[in-house]
Design a protein around this motif. Structure first.
Motif, PDB file in Angstrom:
ATOM      1  N   ASP A 298       0.850  -1.192   0.000  1.00 17.52           N
ATOM      2  CA  ASP A 298       0.000   0.000   0.000  1.00 17.52           C
ATOM      3  C   ASP A 298       0.888   1.246   0.000  1.00 17.52           C
ATOM      4  O   ASP A 298       1.186   1.812   1.053  1.00 17.52           O
ATOM      5  N   PRO A 299       1.345   1.696  -1.178  1.00 18.42           N
ATOM      6  CA  PRO A 299       2.247   2.847  -1.217  1.00 18.42           C
ATOM      7  C   PRO A 299       1.608   4.137  -0.693  1.00 18.42           C
ATOM      8  O   PRO A 299       2.289   4.957  -0.075  1.00 18.42           O
ATOM      9  N   GLN A 300       0.307   4.326  -0.914  1.00 15.37           N
ATOM     10  CA  GLN A 300      -0.348   5.525  -0.383  1.00 15.37           C
ATOM     11  C   GLN A 300      -0.373   5.490   1.139  1.00 15.37           C
ATOM     12  O   GLN A 300      -0.133   6.499   1.799  1.00 15.37           O
ATOM     13  N   GLY A 301      -0.680   4.344   1.705  1.00  6.68           N
ATOM     14  CA  GLY A 301      -0.679   4.203   3.152  1.00  6.68           C
ATOM     15  C   GLY A 301       0.699   4.464   3.731  1.00  6.68           C
ATOM     16  O   GLY A 301       0.846   5.120   4.762  1.00  6.68           O
ATOM     17  N   GLU A 302       1.730   3.957   3.061  1.00  8.79           N
ATOM     18  CA  GLU A 302       3.097   4.181   3.527  1.00  8.79           C
ATOM     19  C   GLU A 302       3.471   5.659   3.447  1.00  8.79           C
ATOM     20  O   GLU A 302       4.141   6.188   4.336  1.00  8.79           O
ATOM     21  N   ALA A 303       3.026   6.355   2.395  1.00  7.51           N
ATOM     22  CA  ALA A 303       3.291   7.793   2.271  1.00  7.51           C
ATOM     23  C   ALA A 303       2.611   8.562   3.405  1.00  7.51           C
ATOM     24  O   ALA A 303       3.194   9.493   3.977  1.00  7.51           O
ATOM     25  N   VAL A 304       1.396   8.180   3.757  1.00  7.61           N
ATOM     26  CA  VAL A 304       0.688   8.825   4.862  1.00  7.61           C
ATOM     27  C   VAL A 304       1.420   8.553   6.179  1.00  7.61           C
ATOM     28  O   VAL A 304       1.610   9.462   6.994  1.00  7.61           O
ATOM     29  N   ARG A 305       1.847   7.301   6.389  1.00 10.98           N
ATOM     30  CA  ARG A 305       2.579   6.969   7.616  1.00 10.98           C
ATOM     31  C   ARG A 305       3.851   7.809   7.726  1.00 10.98           C
ATOM     32  O   ARG A 305       4.153   8.369   8.779  1.00 10.98           O
TER      33      ARG A 305
ATOM     34  N   ASP B 250       4.896   9.931  15.969  1.00 10.18           N
ATOM     35  CA  ASP B 250       5.807   8.792  15.879  1.00 10.18           C
ATOM     36  C   ASP B 250       5.175   7.459  16.261  1.00 10.18           C
ATOM     37  O   ASP B 250       5.748   6.414  15.998  1.00 10.18           O
ATOM     38  N   GLY B 251       4.016   7.444  16.871  1.00 12.98           N
ATOM     39  CA  GLY B 251       3.410   6.208  17.349  1.00 12.98           C
ATOM     40  C   GLY B 251       2.650   5.424  16.299  1.00 12.98           C
ATOM     41  O   GLY B 251       2.052   4.399  16.605  1.00 12.98           O
ATOM     42  N   VAL B 252       2.673   5.856  15.046  1.00 12.57           N
ATOM     43  CA  VAL B 252       1.922   5.157  13.994  1.00 12.57           C
ATOM     44  C   VAL B 252       2.860   4.175  13.299  1.00 12.57           C
ATOM     45  O   VAL B 252       3.813   4.556  12.642  1.00 12.57           O
ATOM     46  N   GLU B 253       2.581   2.880  13.449  1.00 11.14           N
ATOM     47  CA  GLU B 253       3.436   1.851  12.860  1.00 11.14           C
ATOM     48  C   GLU B 253       3.014   1.456  11.454  1.00 11.14           C
ATOM     49  O   GLU B 253       3.817   0.937  10.693  1.00 11.14           O
ATOM     50  N   GLY B 254       1.754   1.652  11.114  1.00 11.51           N
ATOM     51  CA  GLY B 254       1.293   1.260   9.784  1.00 11.51           C
ATOM     52  C   GLY B 254       0.015   1.980   9.419  1.00 11.51           C
ATOM     53  O   GLY B 254      -0.791   2.329  10.288  1.00 11.51           O
TER      54      GLY B 254
END
Length: 80
Positions: free
Chosen positions: A15-22, A31-35
């Motif tokens: 999920d590249p969009q999800g990774e960009a948001v993270r 910093d507490g968002v792992e995924g």
């Protein structure tokens, strides 16, 4: 009658969009968002008045157009 369809990438699909948001959240100090998994919501106004037939119709729409069932899963909600 209204229908709402939730479409998400299946687990294991990149999920590249999800990774960009993270990454953006981390940059902003969260910093507490792992995924993050990003999906879409589709709202439909239906003329159908029977909830069972409406759900069957929307499910068919998902299978044929609204979701790529190879890499996405979906959930249908019907409301009066």
């Amino acid at each position: 009658m209204k229908a709402r369809v939730y479409v998400m990438l299946k687990s294991g699909v990149l999920d590249p969009q999800g990774e960009a948001v993270r990454h953006a959240l981390a940059t902003l100090g969260f910093d507490g968002v792992e995924g993050v998994r990003q999906g879409k919501v589709i709202e439909l106004e239906l003329t159908e008045t029977d909830a069972t037939r409406a759900e069957a119709s929307v499910t068919e729409m998902c299978e044929k157009l609204l979701a790529n069932t190879v890499i996405e899963s979906y959930r249908v909600e019907i409301a009066q």
